[in-house]
Design a protein around this motif. Structure first.
Motif, PDB file in Angstrom:
ATOM      1  N   LYS A  12      79.803  -0.856  24.168  1.00 12.42           N
ATOM      2  CA  LYS A  12      79.053   0.293  23.671  1.00 12.42           C
ATOM      3  C   LYS A  12      79.962   1.451  23.289  1.00 12.42           C
ATOM      4  CE  LYS A  12      74.960  -0.831  26.428  1.00 12.42           C
ATOM      5  NZ  LYS A  12      74.096  -0.410  27.572  1.00 12.42           N
ATOM      6  N   TYR A 224      74.845   9.709  35.738  1.00  8.76           N
ATOM      7  CA  TYR A 224      75.303   8.446  35.174  1.00  8.76           C
ATOM      8  C   TYR A 224      74.135   7.566  34.752  1.00  8.76           C
ATOM      9  CZ  TYR A 224      80.116   9.399  36.621  1.00  8.76           C
ATOM     10  OH  TYR A 224      81.372   9.930  36.754  1.00  8.76           O
ATOM     11  N   ARG A 225      73.089   7.544  35.558  1.00  7.71           N
ATOM     12  CA  ARG A 225      71.927   6.701  35.235  1.00  7.71           C
ATOM     13  C   ARG A 225      71.300   7.147  33.917  1.00  7.71           C
ATOM     14  NH1 ARG A 225      68.619   8.482  38.542  1.00  7.71           N
ATOM     15  NH2 ARG A 225      67.033   9.329  37.144  1.00  7.71           N
ATOM     16  N   THR A 227      72.635   9.023  31.504  1.00  5.98           N
ATOM     17  CA  THR A 227      73.554   8.845  30.380  1.00  5.98           C
ATOM     18  C   THR A 227      73.564   7.399  29.915  1.00  5.98           C
ATOM     19  OG1 THR A 227      74.967  10.652  31.168  1.00  5.98           O
ATOM     20  CG2 THR A 227      75.936   9.110  29.598  1.00  5.98           C
ATOM     21  N   SER A 228      73.650   6.472  30.860  1.00  5.29           N
ATOM     22  CA  SER A 228      73.691   5.045  30.497  1.00  5.29           C
ATOM     23  C   SER A 228      72.373   4.587  29.889  1.00  5.29           C
ATOM     24  CB  SER A 228      74.027   4.202  31.725  1.00  5.29           C
ATOM     25  OG  SER A 228      73.002   4.279  32.706  1.00  5.29           O
ATOM     26  N   VAL A 253      83.317   7.402  31.877  1.00  7.96           N
ATOM     27  CA  VAL A 253      82.073   6.657  32.112  1.00  7.96           C
ATOM     28  C   VAL A 253      81.100   6.848  30.946  1.00  7.96           C
ATOM     29  CG1 VAL A 253      80.036   6.485  33.589  1.00  7.96           C
ATOM     30  CG2 VAL A 253      82.304   6.705  34.617  1.00  7.96           C
ATOM     31  N   ALA A 254      80.982   8.080  30.435  1.00  7.61           N
ATOM     32  CA  ALA A 254      80.046   8.340  29.334  1.00  7.61           C
ATOM     33  C   ALA A 254      80.493   7.659  28.047  1.00  7.61           C
ATOM     34  CB  ALA A 254      79.908   9.843  29.124  1.00  7.61           C
ATOM     35  N   GLU A 256      81.982   4.888  27.848  1.00  6.99           N
ATOM     36  CA  GLU A 256      81.633   3.479  28.014  1.00  6.99           C
ATOM     37  C   GLU A 256      80.203   3.191  27.571  1.00  6.99           C
ATOM     38  OE1 GLU A 256      82.320   0.079  31.414  1.00  6.99           O
ATOM     39  OE2 GLU A 256      81.728   2.086  32.082  1.00  6.99           O
ATOM     40  N   HIS A 257      79.342   4.204  27.635  1.00  4.20           N
ATOM     41  CA  HIS A 257      77.937   4.022  27.263  1.00  4.20           C
ATOM     42  C   HIS A 257      77.633   4.512  25.855  1.00  4.20           C
ATOM     43  CE1 HIS A 257      76.944   2.602  31.224  1.00  4.20           C
ATOM     44  NE2 HIS A 257      77.479   3.678  31.772  1.00  4.20           N
TER      45      HIS A 257
END
Length: 375
Positions: A12, A224-225, A227-228, A253-254, A256-257
């Protein structure tokens, strides 16, 4: 006019080129915060040499001082501040709603008193777009109702619905294609409300879509939840912006999504407080253990500060309350963030983002449990 082209992807995560009226920037990108038209502690030359071509200002602060009319009369924001790259302005919604008793929210807009002198003012969705177009920013954010944390489901639903109505009014208020306009997703920490807001906002003809109302005090797992969940639902062909998120680990982390844009005061604010970012985590230069440390802040960094000065000297400057301490710290932190984004982009281009993420978190010490980042 804004143009966004995705050049490569890895899962992603994606990298691309964002082109606006005043230049272009590679994404994923981090925007240093120049709230009132300046990045505290550094000159534009140092911002550019670190690798930045886009910064963030705030229409609320610029409206209050020096005033949007003055900026317009001298030829626009770029000429006024002396920056020839891209400029995004936040609408100031977060700042206005943070005023508490000095603010009154209505369907028409927001009545508020200046935090500077107490004078009375009014922001509407239409006025915010007018001010952003007048001063000539490359990207303007719409006026939204920034949902606080915690908030009840009823409040979050009411807030996102008002944000959507204001978003439609903002679209109708546009008079120029030189200033791109981004919509904002709200909905608190409620997944179904976030999904609804994402759909409503994505269906409007915005040039990009932002995720707002995060990094406002909610637990890390909630950020995180959401954002993903939401980032992949936003239009693939448009830039996605996670507002106000700036910890290095959160950026990785963001990305990655599928998030493309970030901003935060953290690099320069932390620098002024004596906290420096390294590839091994944060370093508190105020600590006595650095009193005789001849090493640079980060031996893997090639910024001006690390090439020329030791931890011992930087600690001495900070303890002596020398202005140079804040300047040199800020140069380093900005350079670190620029390098973080450059390495992230390269990893995506080379289809090695997962390996890059794993290596990053194997070295970078965070304040939270590692399971947030390694899942």
């Amino acid at each position: 006019m804004l143009n966004f082209e995705i050049l490569a992807s890895d899962g992603k995560a994606r990298t691309g080129i964002l082109k606006g009226t005043h230049g272009q920037t590679e994404t994923p990108c981090f925007m240093p915060v120049a709230t009132a038209g300046a990045i505290k502690g550094v000159r534009w030359e140092e911002v550019k040499s670190s690798g930045y071509s886009m910064v963030l200002s705030n229409i609320y602060h610029l409206y209050l001082r020096p005033g949007t009319e003055l900026i317009e009369n001298v030829g626009g924001i770029h000429k006024f501040v002396g920056w020839d790259g891209l400029i995004l302005t936040d609408s100031g919604g977060f700042q206005v709603f943070s005023l508490g008793d000095l603010m009154k929210l209505t369907e028409e807009g927001v009545y508020f008193r200046s935090h500077i002198d107490g004078s009375k003012h009014f922001f509407s969705p239409e006025l915010v777009i007018e001010y952003e177009e007048k001063i000539g920013v490359d990207i303007g954010m719409v006026l939204d109702e920034c949902t606080p944390y915690p908030a009840t489901r009823e409040y979050a639903k009411h807030s996102l619905e008002r944000t959507y109505r204001w978003a439609k009014r903002s679209i109708e208020a546009r008079t120029s294609d030189k200033t791109a306009i981004f919509g904002i997703v709200q909905g608190g920490t409620f997944d179904d409300l976030r999904i609804l807001s994402a759909k409503l906002t994505s269906d409007l003809p915005f040039d990009g879509v932002a995720i707002g109302g995060l990094s406002v005090g909610e637990p890390k797992e909630d950020m995180y939840r959401i954002t993903s969940l939401i980032a992949p639902l936003l239009p693939y062909e448009k830039p996605r912006y996670l507002m106000g998120v700036g910890k290095p680990e959160d950026i990785i982390v963001a990305v990655e999504h599928g998030v493309d844009m970030f901003d935060c005061v953290m690099p320069t604010r932390n620098a002024r407080n004596g906290t420096l970012f390294t590839w091994n985590g944060k370093l508190n230069i105020k600590s006595a253990k650095y009193k005789s440390d001849e090493r640079p802040v980060d031996e893997n960094c090639d910024c001006y500060t690390c090439r020329n000065f030791s931890r011992a000297y930087l600690r001495h400057l900070f303890a002596s309350k020398e202005i140079n301490a804040l300047i040199l710290n800020s140069i380093h932190n900005l350079h670190f963030y620029a390098q973080l984004m450059e390495k992230t982009r390269e990893a995506i281009k080379n289809k090695q983002f997962k390996e890059f993420k794993k290596e990053f978190f194997s070295k970078y010490k965070t304040d939270e449990e590692s399971f947030y980042y390694l899942t």
